[in-house]
Design a protein around this motif. Structure first.
Motif, PDB file in Angstrom:
ATOM      1  N   LEU A  76     -19.635 -64.799  21.117  1.00 19.75           N
ATOM      2  CA  LEU A  76     -20.182 -66.152  21.158  1.00 19.75           C
ATOM      3  C   LEU A  76     -21.504 -66.227  20.405  1.00 19.75           C
ATOM      4  O   LEU A  76     -21.766 -67.201  19.684  1.00 19.75           O
ATOM      5  CB  LEU A  76     -20.374 -66.594  22.612  1.00 19.75           C
ATOM      6  CG  LEU A  76     -19.076 -66.918  23.368  1.00 19.75           C
ATOM      7  CD1 LEU A  76     -19.351 -67.013  24.866  1.00 19.75           C
ATOM      8  CD2 LEU A  76     -18.450 -68.205  22.857  1.00 19.75           C
ATOM      9  N   SER A  77     -22.327 -65.209  20.539  1.00 22.43           N
ATOM     10  CA  SER A  77     -23.594 -65.179  19.813  1.00 22.43           C
ATOM     11  C   SER A  77     -23.341 -65.162  18.313  1.00 22.43           C
ATOM     12  O   SER A  77     -23.985 -65.900  17.552  1.00 22.43           O
ATOM     13  CB  SER A  77     -24.398 -63.937  20.223  1.00 22.43           C
ATOM     14  OG  SER A  77     -25.553 -63.796  19.422  1.00 22.43           O
ATOM     15  N   PHE A  78     -22.384 -64.362  17.876  1.00 22.65           N
ATOM     16  CA  PHE A  78     -22.049 -64.289  16.449  1.00 22.65           C
ATOM     17  C   PHE A  78     -21.490 -65.618  15.949  1.00 22.65           C
ATOM     18  O   PHE A  78     -21.903 -66.128  14.897  1.00 22.65           O
ATOM     19  CB  PHE A  78     -21.042 -63.165  16.215  1.00 22.65           C
ATOM     20  CG  PHE A  78     -20.502 -63.098  14.816  1.00 22.65           C
ATOM     21  CD1 PHE A  78     -21.286 -62.629  13.777  1.00 22.65           C
ATOM     22  CD2 PHE A  78     -19.213 -63.515  14.538  1.00 22.65           C
ATOM     23  CE1 PHE A  78     -20.798 -62.587  12.475  1.00 22.65           C
ATOM     24  CE2 PHE A  78     -18.707 -63.464  13.247  1.00 22.65           C
ATOM     25  CZ  PHE A  78     -19.517 -62.998  12.213  1.00 22.65           C
ATOM     26  N   LEU A  79     -20.556 -66.205  16.694  1.00 20.29           N
ATOM     27  CA  LEU A  79     -19.942 -67.463  16.265  1.00 20.29           C
ATOM     28  C   LEU A  79     -20.973 -68.582  16.174  1.00 20.29           C
ATOM     29  O   LEU A  79     -20.973 -69.371  15.212  1.00 20.29           O
ATOM     30  CB  LEU A  79     -18.823 -67.866  17.233  1.00 20.29           C
ATOM     31  CG  LEU A  79     -17.563 -66.989  17.205  1.00 20.29           C
ATOM     32  CD1 LEU A  79     -16.579 -67.457  18.261  1.00 20.29           C
ATOM     33  CD2 LEU A  79     -16.917 -67.003  15.832  1.00 20.29           C
ATOM     34  N   ASN A  80     -21.854 -68.681  17.142  1.00 18.80           N
ATOM     35  CA  ASN A  80     -22.878 -69.719  17.095  1.00 18.80           C
ATOM     36  C   ASN A  80     -23.826 -69.512  15.926  1.00 18.80           C
ATOM     37  O   ASN A  80     -24.299 -70.480  15.322  1.00 18.80           O
ATOM     38  CB  ASN A  80     -23.651 -69.751  18.414  1.00 18.80           C
ATOM     39  CG  ASN A  80     -22.858 -70.425  19.525  1.00 18.80           C
ATOM     40  OD1 ASN A  80     -22.177 -71.427  19.305  1.00 18.80           O
ATOM     41  ND2 ASN A  80     -22.932 -69.877  20.728  1.00 18.80           N
ATOM     42  N   ALA A  81     -24.077 -68.251  15.584  1.00 18.64           N
ATOM     43  CA  ALA A  81     -24.941 -67.969  14.433  1.00 18.64           C
ATOM     44  C   ALA A  81     -24.280 -68.407  13.130  1.00 18.64           C
ATOM     45  O   ALA A  81     -24.940 -68.921  12.226  1.00 18.64           O
ATOM     46  CB  ALA A  81     -25.268 -66.475  14.387  1.00 18.64           C
ATOM     47  N   VAL A  82     -22.963 -68.221  13.020  1.00 20.81           N
ATOM     48  CA  VAL A  82     -22.241 -68.579  11.793  1.00 20.81           C
ATOM     49  C   VAL A  82     -22.002 -70.079  11.700  1.00 20.81           C
ATOM     50  O   VAL A  82     -22.246 -70.703  10.660  1.00 20.81           O
ATOM     51  CB  VAL A  82     -20.891 -67.838  11.713  1.00 20.81           C
ATOM     52  CG1 VAL A  82     -20.090 -68.306  10.496  1.00 20.81           C
ATOM     53  CG2 VAL A  82     -21.097 -66.330  11.652  1.00 20.81           C
ATOM     54  N   LEU A  83     -21.539 -70.681  12.790  1.00 19.25           N
ATOM     55  CA  LEU A  83     -21.106 -72.076  12.749  1.00 19.25           C
ATOM     56  C   LEU A  83     -22.274 -73.055  12.782  1.00 19.25           C
ATOM     57  O   LEU A  83     -22.124 -74.207  12.354  1.00 19.25           O
ATOM     58  CB  LEU A  83     -20.153 -72.355  13.921  1.00 19.25           C
ATOM     59  CG  LEU A  83     -18.878 -71.488  13.947  1.00 19.25           C
ATOM     60  CD1 LEU A  83     -18.052 -71.814  15.184  1.00 19.25           C
ATOM     61  CD2 LEU A  83     -18.059 -71.691  12.688  1.00 19.25           C
ATOM     62  N   LYS A  84     -23.403 -72.635  13.322  1.00 19.91           N
ATOM     63  CA  LYS A  84     -24.612 -73.471  13.342  1.00 19.91           C
ATOM     64  C   LYS A  84     -24.310 -74.868  13.886  1.00 19.91           C
ATOM     65  O   LYS A  84     -24.599 -75.901  13.239  1.00 19.91           O
ATOM     66  CB  LYS A  84     -25.231 -73.567  11.946  1.00 19.91           C
ATOM     67  CG  LYS A  84     -25.657 -72.213  11.384  1.00 19.91           C
ATOM     68  CD  LYS A  84     -26.350 -72.359  10.041  1.00 19.91           C
ATOM     69  CE  LYS A  84     -26.675 -71.018   9.414  1.00 19.91           C
ATOM     70  NZ  LYS A  84     -27.559 -70.179  10.211  1.00 19.91           N
ATOM     71  N   LEU A  85     -23.719 -74.904  15.062  1.00 17.96           N
ATOM     72  CA  LEU A  85     -23.384 -76.181  15.693  1.00 17.96           C
ATOM     73  C   LEU A  85     -24.647 -76.897  16.156  1.00 17.96           C
ATOM     74  O   LEU A  85     -25.673 -76.263  16.426  1.00 17.96           O
ATOM     75  CB  LEU A  85     -22.449 -75.930  16.880  1.00 17.96           C
ATOM     76  CG  LEU A  85     -21.097 -75.291  16.507  1.00 17.96           C
ATOM     77  CD1 LEU A  85     -20.363 -74.844  17.751  1.00 17.96           C
ATOM     78  CD2 LEU A  85     -20.256 -76.270  15.706  1.00 17.96           C
ATOM     79  N   PRO A  86     -24.601 -78.227  16.267  1.00 13.55           N
ATOM     80  CA  PRO A  86     -25.784 -78.991  16.685  1.00 13.55           C
ATOM     81  C   PRO A  86     -26.240 -78.582  18.088  1.00 13.55           C
ATOM     82  O   PRO A  86     -25.419 -78.131  18.903  1.00 13.55           O
ATOM     83  CB  PRO A  86     -25.297 -80.447  16.668  1.00 13.55           C
ATOM     84  CG  PRO A  86     -24.087 -80.446  15.795  1.00 13.55           C
ATOM     85  CD  PRO A  86     -23.466 -79.101  15.959  1.00 13.55           C
ATOM     86  N   PRO A  87     -27.515 -78.725  18.389  1.00 11.72           N
ATOM     87  CA  PRO A  87     -28.025 -78.404  19.731  1.00 11.72           C
ATOM     88  C   PRO A  87     -27.231 -79.125  20.816  1.00 11.72           C
ATOM     89  O   PRO A  87     -26.923 -80.316  20.685  1.00 11.72           O
ATOM     90  CB  PRO A  87     -29.483 -78.890  19.687  1.00 11.72           C
ATOM     91  CG  PRO A  87     -29.847 -78.837  18.242  1.00 11.72           C
ATOM     92  CD  PRO A  87     -28.592 -79.184  17.490  1.00 11.72           C
ATOM     93  N   GLY A  88     -26.877 -78.399  21.842  1.00 10.53           N
ATOM     94  CA  GLY A  88     -26.098 -78.961  22.926  1.00 10.53           C
ATOM     95  C   GLY A  88     -24.603 -78.822  22.735  1.00 10.53           C
ATOM     96  O   GLY A  88     -23.826 -79.044  23.679  1.00 10.53           O
ATOM     97  N   ARG A  89     -24.176 -78.455  21.511  1.00 11.74           N
ATOM     98  CA  ARG A  89     -22.744 -78.298  21.251  1.00 11.74           C
ATOM     99  C   ARG A  89     -22.366 -76.853  20.951  1.00 11.74           C
ATOM    100  O   ARG A  89     -21.263 -76.562  20.491  1.00 11.74           O
ATOM    101  CB  ARG A  89     -22.322 -79.187  20.079  1.00 11.74           C
ATOM    102  CG  ARG A  89     -22.410 -80.683  20.388  1.00 11.74           C
ATOM    103  CD  ARG A  89     -21.910 -81.506  19.234  1.00 11.74           C
ATOM    104  NE  ARG A  89     -20.549 -81.124  18.846  1.00 11.74           N
ATOM    105  CZ  ARG A  89     -19.967 -81.498  17.710  1.00 11.74           C
ATOM    106  NH1 ARG A  89     -20.643 -82.242  16.842  1.00 11.74           N
ATOM    107  NH2 ARG A  89     -18.744 -81.111  17.424  1.00 11.74           N
TER     108      ARG A  89
END
Length: 313
Positions: free
Chosen positions: A39-52
């Motif tokens: 999850l940490s890796f995916l959020n780093a790559v996808l750069k989703l908006p705050p809260g998403r």
């Protein structure tokens, strides 16, 4: 492996692991234990908006029988599905097969259309994301280590459909950065580049997902069975790189042979047939290069023969 006062573990015991060995990568990121790291890796790559940001994913089982680990063509990817139904596929590419664009589209398309079963509607299709981690330069002349692609209007940039999203992470390009990572994505790419020692410990102190990945590494490395399977995959990867290098060398050899033969045929015609046949028997690239560099100054077949003799003796 010791723990220091900051809760970061000493990495000395697990130095040397190749984190882009796809078997090791799958064990670290493709297990329930590794979800925090994933999850940490995916959020780093996808750069989703705050809260998403992603808070959970379902891992979709794509196990491979160990007997296929020596198969260079076997795919050991990580596939997950978000709560909204988005499919995310992560694949490590170690060897440049010069077809990563078409290969990526082919596998993306398979995942996308594979969502529908008999009776389902197109409206049931969900976004499909592919993340390629490349151990080689693919986008030449571009220093960016992360590139993302969607389907957009050529003139306005308007998004046609958000269902296609493809990311490329080029690890070779992150090596040029000689500073601390500026964000989580750089931290993860340095981790995947097998960074070790105090630099890795400092990064892990600031990134819980990487700390978790390092913890899983330790357990992985201490298992004789896992290390054996990892080593089988390392051998397959080395064989793939060697095979590709050999194929390229063979292609370069044939290209030079044909170039020389075409020149001889155009310059001397039928009289050069024997020399052309001799050229086709030369498989040494250095010798062929010498011939190419000198043959254009040869004024007769005797001089051509002398050039060939000089390059091969």
């Amino acid at each position: 492996m010791r723990t220091n006062g900051n809760g970061v573990r000493d990495l000395a015991e697990i130095r040397g692991i190749n984190r882009i060995n796809d078997y090791a990568f799958k064990r670290i990121f493709g297990s329930e234990e590794g979800k925090e790291a994933l999850l940490s890796f995916l959020n780093a790559v996808l750069k989703l908006p705050p809260g998403r940001e992603l808070t959970d994913v379902e891992l979709l089982d794509r196990e491979i029988d160990p007997k296929y680990l020596l198969d260079r063509g076997a795919r050991l990817d990580v596939l997950a599905r978000t709560k909204e139904g988005t499919l995310i596929n992560i694949e490590v590419q170690v060897a440049n097969q010069y077809n990563i664009d078409k290969r990526t589209m082919y596998y993306w398309a398979g995942l996308y259309h594979g969502q529908l079963t008999s009776g389902q509607k197109f409206a049931d299709l969900r976004k499909t994301v592919t993340i390629n981690i490349l151990a080689f330069d693919w986008f030449r002349g571009d220093g960016r280590y992360h590139r993302a692609f969607h389907v957009r209007d050529d003139e306005t940039g308007e998004l046609l459909c958000d269902d296609l999203e493809i990311h490329f992470l080029e690890l070779e390009k992150i090596k040029a950065i000689k500073r601390r990572p500026k964000d989580a994505l750089e931290a993860w790419m340095m981790y995947l580049n097998n960074l070790e020692g105090e630099e890795m410990e400092a990064i892990a102190m600031e990134n819980p997902g990487i700390r978790k990945a390092l913890t899983i590494e330790k357990a992985f490395w201490q298992s004789k069975k896992e290390r054996r399977l990892y080593e089988l995959r390392e051998k397959a990867m080395r064989d793939e790189i060697s095979a590709l290098a050999g194929a390229r060398a063979e292609g370069e050899t044939k290209g030079r042979q044909e170039a020389i033969c075409k020149y001889l045929d155009a310059r001397f015609g039928e009289a050069s047939r024997d020399l052309q046949e001799r050229i086709r028997q030369i498989d040494n690239l250095e010798a062929l290069d010498k011939i190419i560099n000198r043959i254009y100054t040869a004024g007769s077949l005797e001089e051509v023969k002398a050039v060939i003799d000089g390059a091969t003796n």
